[in-house]
Design a protein around this motif. Sequence first.
Motif, PDB file in Angstrom:
ATOM      1  N   GLU A  53     -35.225   6.734 -21.828  1.00 27.33           N
ATOM      2  CA  GLU A  53     -35.946   5.892 -20.873  1.00 27.33           C
ATOM      3  C   GLU A  53     -35.680   4.413 -21.130  1.00 27.33           C
ATOM      4  N   TYR A  54     -35.543   3.679 -20.016  1.00 26.79           N
ATOM      5  CA  TYR A  54     -35.300   2.244 -20.073  1.00 26.79           C
ATOM      6  C   TYR A  54     -36.288   1.532 -19.158  1.00 26.79           C
ATOM      7  N   GLU A  55     -36.804   0.405 -19.621  1.00 24.42           N
ATOM      8  CA  GLU A  55     -37.675  -0.418 -18.776  1.00 24.42           C
ATOM      9  C   GLU A  55     -36.822  -1.474 -18.085  1.00 24.42           C
ATOM     10  N   VAL A  56     -36.890  -1.488 -16.783  1.00 23.97           N
ATOM     11  CA  VAL A  56     -36.101  -2.439 -15.985  1.00 23.97           C
ATOM     12  C   VAL A  56     -37.061  -3.316 -15.189  1.00 23.97           C
ATOM     13  N   PRO A  57     -37.019  -4.624 -15.376  1.00 16.47           N
ATOM     14  CA  PRO A  57     -37.909  -5.513 -14.617  1.00 16.47           C
ATOM     15  C   PRO A  57     -37.698  -5.356 -13.117  1.00 16.47           C
TER      16      PRO A  57
END
Length: 257
Positions: free
Chosen positions: A24-28
């Motif tokens: 999982e990656y957090e992308v603004p």
Amino acid sequence: MKDKIIAKVFRYDPSMDKVPYYKEYEVPWQEDESGFMTGLQVLHYIYENIEPIVYDYNCRGSICGRCSMVIDGKPVLACYTKLKPGLHIFEPLEGQPIIRDLMIDRKPVMQKFVETEVAKKTVNAVEKSEDIDYDLYWNTLERLNNCRECMLCYDVCPALKVGGKDYVGPGAMMQIAFRHLDPHDEANRVEQAVYSGLWKCVMCGSCELVCPAQIPHLSLLQRLRDDAESQSLKPKEWEDYNFWKNRLQTSEKSGKE
């Protein structure tokens, strides 16, 4: 969560990983006048700001078909898929060899396109192309000509999933239909369609639903079948249209058990 996208990305390097995994990656959230981000924008952000991931793309305008993948369980073109803030799952197309992460090996399917010999076939060289009926050209041939070769139809085709090894698949079959309807082509494309597995299609319409070019698969497949029957080219073992449908249902039932 409302101001960011959580991208759950399929990761797999066959040279190093024993099994695939998800990360999982957090992308603004990068809102603009459109009010959304595309799947391709999300992947670009991860690649450029977090860590390298492998995926394919080229035109970024829904023309080349290179960024085809599965997003949130649906085969789509990432460059044309609108995403809102929240969780989104990115996976490679199903049933194709994986090179790494979201990039698949397209050669096996592309070979089927090549084998259709889509180039115009004539006995004599074409010195001058005659006019083509307006409706035929704009409503059928032009749509077929806009095929992205994105392979989304191969991801959803049930006939291929139950052992249709001799079936060229929906995309390549549409190329055969293209030349069959081309008034300048002189090859027997109906015969070619039959030998390429025309009756192995279960006529479910899944290919038509995911096609970015909006090619009318079902009506063109039926046209090929009708013309094949008129030439007495319908194989005896495919007299029952439900043959493959029954096989598909049996396969699904045994899978659940």
